[in-house]
Enzyme design. Structure first.
Site: not given
Ligand code: UDP
Length: 332
Positions: A123, A147
């Site tokens: 990501t 995350y």
């Protein structure tokens, strides 16, 4: 291609991006097999892809061994992860368990059973607050939430597994996945939904309240800018990445982005144009952890994988998302 289609395990194949990759793999001559615990993936969407499904946990070694022995896959694509930034801040233990520990378990089982190719969903959140826009792959990675940290930890594990055990891998760093399959067969359904495009479409169609998170960012209209990529383009990148590993590439790290960004208000305007409906919204505080601008430098993927964003114009993204949501929400 050999007579028997190569089998590819798709961890998280019932999720949004994984299910689109399953469809592309099928039409590219592979046999994708979905592995999912359906905690956040959708069983009905998995079934719509027509792929075989194995239900279980990536943390369960016995289950993984059984599945790998049954299908003898050539490669694993790993989409299964929890992806909510805010939740990762309040529940880091669950994020590290799900995104790191379970992934390590998967990699260890692959190594034990001799599966040597791995494609990993990373990501743009691994870049944290980028120093420069557009963001190249060799930018500093300093995530600002658990995350992003969990994804970066797996990136490091892959590099070490490559050096020590020869694991071939491709890492894709996603920017903003959006849109739905062109025939509206499958699309985005998260629970809870937190993403801009589905929420703003829902505000237009059903009047559910929509909040613009911050209008005081240092951008042209004060709202955050993101690089939106059609989910079918993301799926295509995975097939191209797989083919490059099959051709012998050792490791590759690629941004998946278009190199252009749109602000939240630009997205809202385009939704109004595509749907012919008003998006009622109110201005709210900034959402914690949102950088003002995230835009990919997308040259490496186009040079090495010959990948180009073909469906990622904002109008096409929104019209495919709208067609899917109308069907999924049972709107006439
Ligand atoms: N956003 C917003 N209201 C919402 C959801 C998102 O204003 O209800 C904004 C968010 O602050 C970000 C952009 O829309 O700037 C894209 O957010 P999304 O959650 O879709 O993706 P992210 O960038 O977090 O991966």
């Amino acid at each position: 291609m050999s007579e028997k289609s190569p089998c590819i395990l798709i961890a998280g194949g019932a999720g949004y991006i994984g299910s689109h990759a399953v469809l592309d793999l099928k039409s590219s001559g592979y046999q994708p097999v979905i592995v999912d615990n359906f905690s956040r993936g959708n069983k009905d969407i998995a079934e719509l892809t027509g792929a075989e499904c194995e239900e279980g946990e990536l943390s369960d070694c016995a289950f993984l061994k059984k599945v790998i022995k049954k299908y003898n896959p050539d490669a694993v694509m790993h989409f299964a992860a929890w992806t909510y930034v805010g939740e990762s801040v309040s529940q880091p233990e669950r994020y590290y368990n799900n995104n790191v520990v379970a992934t390590l378990n998967l990699l260890s089982t692959m190594r034990e059973l001799g599966v040597g190719k791995f494609i990993f969903s990373s990501t743009a959140a691994t870049y944290g607050l980028p120093e420069a826009i557009p963001i190249p792959e060799d930018a500093v990675q300093a995530p600002i939430n658990p995350y992003g940290s969990s994804k970066l930890m797996v990136e490091r594990i892959l590099s070490d597994f490559n050096a020590a055990y020869g694991l071939q891998y491709t890492i894709f760093r996603y920017f903003n996945a959006a849109g739905a399959s062109s025939n509206a067969l499958i699309g985005e359904r998260h629970d809870p939904e937190t993403h801009l495009i589905p929420l703003a479409l829902s505000a237009a169609a059903k009047g559910t309240p929509f909040k613009v998170f911050g209008t005081d960012y240092p951008t042209q209209d004060g709202t955050c800018i993101r690089d939106y990529v059609h989910v079918d383009d993301i799926a295509r990148a995975h097939v191209l990445g797989l083919q490059r590993l099959e051709a012998g590439e050792e490791k590759g790290i690629y941004n998946i982005g278009t190199g252009s960004g749109y602000s939240v208000l630009e997205v809202i305007n385009t939704i109004e144009k595509v749907t012919g409906l008003k998006v009622p919204y109110e201005v709210a505080d900034r959402r914690a952890g949102d950088p003002p601008e995230l835009i990919a430098k997308a040259e490496r993927i186009s040079k090495d994988l010959k990948w180009h964003a073909r469906h990622s114009g904002l109008e096409e993204i929104i019209s495919t998302a709208w067609a899917w949501h109308r069907k999924d929400w049972d709107l006439t």
